[in-house]
Design an enzyme around this catalytic site. Structure first.
Site, PDB file in Angstrom:
ATOM      1  N   MET B  26       0.559  -1.047  -0.090  1.00  0.00           N
ATOM      2  CA  MET B  26       0.382  -0.195   0.054  1.00  0.00           C
ATOM      3  C   MET B  26       0.795   1.308   0.286  1.00  0.00           C
ATOM      4  O   MET B  26       0.725   2.656   0.253  1.00  0.00           O
ATOM      5  CB  MET B  26      -0.924  -0.139   1.230  1.00  0.00           C
ATOM      6  N   HIS B  30       8.638   1.135   3.838  1.00  0.00           N
ATOM      7  CA  HIS B  30       9.854   1.052   4.802  1.00  0.00           C
ATOM      8  C   HIS B  30      10.742  -0.119   5.099  1.00  0.00           C
ATOM      9  O   HIS B  30      10.567  -0.921   3.908  1.00  0.00           O
ATOM     10  CB  HIS B  30       9.666   1.046   6.561  1.00  0.00           C
ATOM     11  N   HIS B  33       9.635  -3.543   4.021  1.00  0.00           N
ATOM     12  CA  HIS B  33       8.334  -3.691   2.374  1.00  0.00           C
ATOM     13  C   HIS B  33       9.925  -3.606   1.774  1.00  0.00           C
ATOM     14  O   HIS B  33      10.762  -4.642   0.259  1.00  0.00           O
ATOM     15  CB  HIS B  33       8.900  -2.205   2.042  1.00  0.00           C
ATOM     16  N   LYS B 145       5.262 -10.519   8.860  1.00  0.00           N
ATOM     17  CA  LYS B 145       4.334  -9.242  10.622  1.00  0.00           C
ATOM     18  C   LYS B 145       3.133  -9.062  10.043  1.00  0.00           C
ATOM     19  O   LYS B 145       2.509  -9.068  11.291  1.00  0.00           O
ATOM     20  CB  LYS B 145       4.762  -7.110   9.540  1.00  0.00           C
ATOM     21  N   ASP B 146       2.038  -9.371   9.005  1.00  0.00           N
ATOM     22  CA  ASP B 146       0.307 -10.015   8.879  1.00  0.00           C
ATOM     23  C   ASP B 146       0.952 -10.919   8.911  1.00  0.00           C
ATOM     24  O   ASP B 146       0.884 -12.369   7.981  1.00  0.00           O
ATOM     25  CB  ASP B 146       0.020  -8.936   7.250  1.00  0.00           C
TER      26      ASP B 146
END
Lengths: 281, 281
Positions: B26, B30, B33, B145-146
């Site tokens: 999205m 950072h 990513h 993280k997700d």
């Protein structure tokens, strides 16, 4: 013609093909299917036909177990049409675990067929999506006999961005007008004779609209009464807008008349498209 | 590096690529990513990064409008990493009409994040499926993280037969342990200082399990009390089985500790995986 049973073998067979047409079937092939396949042969260099009776699209009360299966005869027909691959997976291959991810469809899937066969289109859309991902065809071909199914598949392809062109074929009918269907096999002699009345009732509506009648509800009601009077159990007769499958409104020009009804224990569906000339008041 | 805004242009750009890795984002990139993208570069010959703030995965009450957008800075970072294509469609491109076909997920999507963000995973799964069909990657990469998102994407790929390999990357953390997130930008000075306590609380659970504690409910409860006592509003702290995301049971070895909590107005999530050595009684 190759008969392939596993996803891995199929992917391996297809990996260098540049132009693939896919025709999904539940087997028990008749002239209606053959029309799909002939179109596929014309449109693409490589034709894959699947034969799989999809449990996701049968209600518990429906005819999944007795649905006619005729794998060897089907393969002879497909061989004669020069089909490249028959994909005939078993249930374990497509559902190694319970299918828990499904396609959530909009309200149009809950009308007409969806009203009388809840979950039917969710089952159809899910298996078609799985086949699309397994085969990655350039083209997929569906018959207009399953008119609402064709509508929903087109919607799914568009809304989920599948890079697949959906083509259709016209309904193939017996000499007396009965639309070909695997379920016609369930009909006994007298039922088979009566069965063409479903087409007759639809055709009668088309004639009346063409000659100017616009009271769609009344036309639907009369067709239901006609069929019921002859012993049919009618699920629906519905005059709809071709683009939306919503009930047609006066002034709309691209219409379709859809029906589902039971004669004896056999449930048949049929439809006719029609274009209404603009009314001049 | 090409920046592409339309589906047609993207398909045209990708049509001759043989090995495509896809990293959905999205934007507001950072180091987390960048780890995804570095992995993509290693694994495939051609890397597509999407930047799209997906409205389907925000509740009406959530931060869709204020979600940080930094397109030009993102593109500089992606250019430096030698990304091949940035796909940055607008909403009209992905949703020319209202998205009415969605992915129906199993119960695991209604737990943890799904309990506090109803519809979130349905929105994620639907946009990811659309991107999969637009890009047709060989590989797609998601961060741990997700954690629950990664689980659900893997499930979707498997259950819907996408021919895509899903890879993951570890969480990237700031020096004090805070997991990197675009939403960290919302934190003011004191909140930012406090934020690493979420990781601390998870880490504390991991230490206690490692040293033999097995009363998972009590460990969760203590972590919630700890964070609440420091001013956090805790959505959940949950010790789960890595394979199912169901509450972990004594004896299970592959565990993960997941949490979501709000500090000030900012909602953060974090997790740690751990492997428990088999208990010897």
């Amino acid at each position: 013609m190759k008969i392939v049973e596993t996803i891995a073998a199929l992917r391996n067979t297809l990996k260098n093909e540049e132009s693939i047409a896919f025709v999904p079937t539940m087997g028990n092939l008749h002239e209606g299917h053959l029309a799909l396949i002939k179109k596929a042969k014309k449109e693409a260099g490589f034709v894959v036909v699947s034969i799989f009776v999809n449990p996701l699209q049968f209600l518990p009360s429906e005819d999944f177990n007795q649905y006619p299966r005729s794998f060897e005869a089907d393969c002879r027909l497909l061989h004669n049409l020069d089909v490249d691959v028959v994909f005939a997976p078993d249930e374990k291959m497509l559902f190694p675990s319970r299918q828990e991810i499904l396609i959530r469809l909009p309200a149009v899937a809950d009308t007409l067929e969806g009203e009388f066969r809840p979950g039917f289109f969710q089952g159809v859309a899910t298996i078609v999506l799985k086949f699309f991902n397994i085969i990655q065809p350039d083209i997929a071909i569906f018959g207009k006999k399953d008119y609402q199914q064709l509508h929903i598949i087109r919607l799914m392809v568009q809304q989920l961005n599948f890079p697949i062109r959906i083509l259709d074929t016209e309904i193939i009918r017996a000499a007396d007008g009965l639309a070909l269907s695997s379920r016609n096999q369930y009909l006994n002699g007298p039922e088979r004779q009566e069965a063409c009345q479903l087409f007759q009732a639809l055709n009668n509506i088309v004639c009346r609209i063409t000659s100017g009648q616009r009271n769609f509800l009344q036309l639907e009601q009369k067709a239901i009464e006609y069929l019921s009077g002859r012993g049919w159990l009618v699920d629906y007769v519905s005059i709809v807008n071709q683009q939306t499958l919503l009930p047609a409104r006066t002034g709309e020009q691209q219409l379709a008349v859809l029906a589902a009804a039971r004669i004896g224990k056999t449930r048949l569906i049929d439809n006719i498209e029609l274009t209404v000339k603009s009314d001049i008041d």
